[in-house]
Design an enzyme around this catalytic site. Structure first.
Site, PDB file in Angstrom:
ATOM      1  N   ARG A  98      31.399  37.188  39.140  1.00 40.72           N
ATOM      2  CA  ARG A  98      32.525  37.201  38.199  1.00 40.72           C
ATOM      3  C   ARG A  98      32.947  35.803  37.753  1.00 40.72           C
ATOM      4  NH1 ARG A  98      36.571  42.129  40.035  1.00 40.72           N
ATOM      5  NH2 ARG A  98      35.010  43.768  39.813  1.00 40.72           N
TER       6      ARG A  98
ATOM      7  N   ASP B 161      50.401  43.895  33.070  1.00 39.93           N
ATOM      8  CA  ASP B 161      49.171  43.584  33.798  1.00 39.93           C
ATOM      9  C   ASP B 161      49.154  42.084  34.057  1.00 39.93           C
ATOM     10  OD1 ASP B 161      46.359  45.300  34.233  1.00 39.93           O
ATOM     11  OD2 ASP B 161      46.065  43.129  34.202  1.00 39.93           O
TER      12      ASP B 161
END
Length: 280
Positions: A43, A152
């Protein structure tokens, strides 16, 4: 794997992984076990490569420096998982429409406000689904004090959610009637939410493990498939904070693989699998 990525992987040390683990926990409450080292590398390798820095350790030094604030935000965004879909776990929306929204609508018509929170909204499918459910039960909601808070930690997905634009292939769970009522064509292969429905969601960047600016209480909170990334202490603290933000008689919806072990201490009672009611 490119030669550059191979070299980065060769130089990705245990010490680098421990630094990432610490940052992820401190900044976002995310817990990565030792078995997730490969996941972390996959990632972050693109960000390291694009930074132009020669190693993971140099990149990690940079993101922790005063000049690396934006890079730190990008790193946290890359570490968070954003898997979602419209009306995902549909039983939650059935329960919302049958048990929560009729009572919310009645109260709002009498002068109170209505609030629902999508506490990890990702790219927005969850809060837009909630908005469609609200309007299916309470069509005049946009003319009243009804809002869906959508938050978020990832600023990039919040921006996507706010735009409300989705490829056609991602909207199969939305009926043709709902599309005609709530969406318009955007380009050749996409649709966008439009009209009164856009008055309901309010999109904000928020770290669930930091301070929360909201002062009022919520009729329902969706916090699904989030705490699976937290350690037990962080998880239980979040459940308590979410329970404290619910009206008495309000509901908390969680992910299908999650369970609130401290429900009684939080004043919550499980009424259905993955659905809890604030009782005391």
């Amino acid at each position: 794997m490119s030669a550059t990525d191979a070299l980065l992987e060769e130089n990705f040390t245990t010490a680098d992984f421990e630094v990432v683990r610490r940052i992820a926990h401190e900044k976002a409450g995310i817990y990565f076990p030792e078995s997730r080292s490969t996941l972390v590398f996959s990632r972050l390798s693109r960000l390291v490569r694009e930074s132009g820095l020669v190693s993971f350790s140099a990149y990690l030094d940079f993101v922790q420096s005063p000049a690396g604030v934006i890079a730190m935000d990008e790193m946290i965004c890359a570490l968070t998982t954003n898997v979602t879909g419209f009306f995902r776990e549909r039983k939650h929306f059935v329960h919302l429409e049958e048990e929560v929204l009729p009572r919310l609508a009645e109260g709002v018509r009498q002068g109170r406000r209505g609030r629902i929170w999508s506490a990890a909204c990702s790219t927005g499918q969850e809060p837009w689904s909630i908005a469609m459910s609200v309007l299916s039960v309470f069509p005049e909601a946009p003319q009243h004090d009804v809002r869906i808070l959508a938050t978020d930690i990832n600023s990039q997905v919040v921006a996507q959610a706010r735009a409300g634009v989705y490829p056609d292939e991602e909207t199969s769970a939305i009926s043709a009637a709902q599309k005609a009522r709530f969406m318009r064509t955007e380009g050749a292969d996409s649709v966008q939410f439009a009209g009164p429905i856009t008055r309901l969601p309010v999109f904000k960047v928020l770290n669930l493990n930091a301070e929360w600016p909201m002062r009022g209480l919520f009729d329902a909170i969706f916090c699904r498939n989030v705490v699976i990334y937290f350690d037990e202490q962080t998880r239980n603290r979040l459940w308590q904070r979410l329970a404290d933000k619910l009206e008495y008689g309000g509901f908390l919806y969680i992910g299908h693989s999650e369970k609130i072990a401290c429900a009684r201490q939080c004043g919550l009672e499980q009424v259905l699998p993955t659905i809890y009611e604030k009782r005391h």
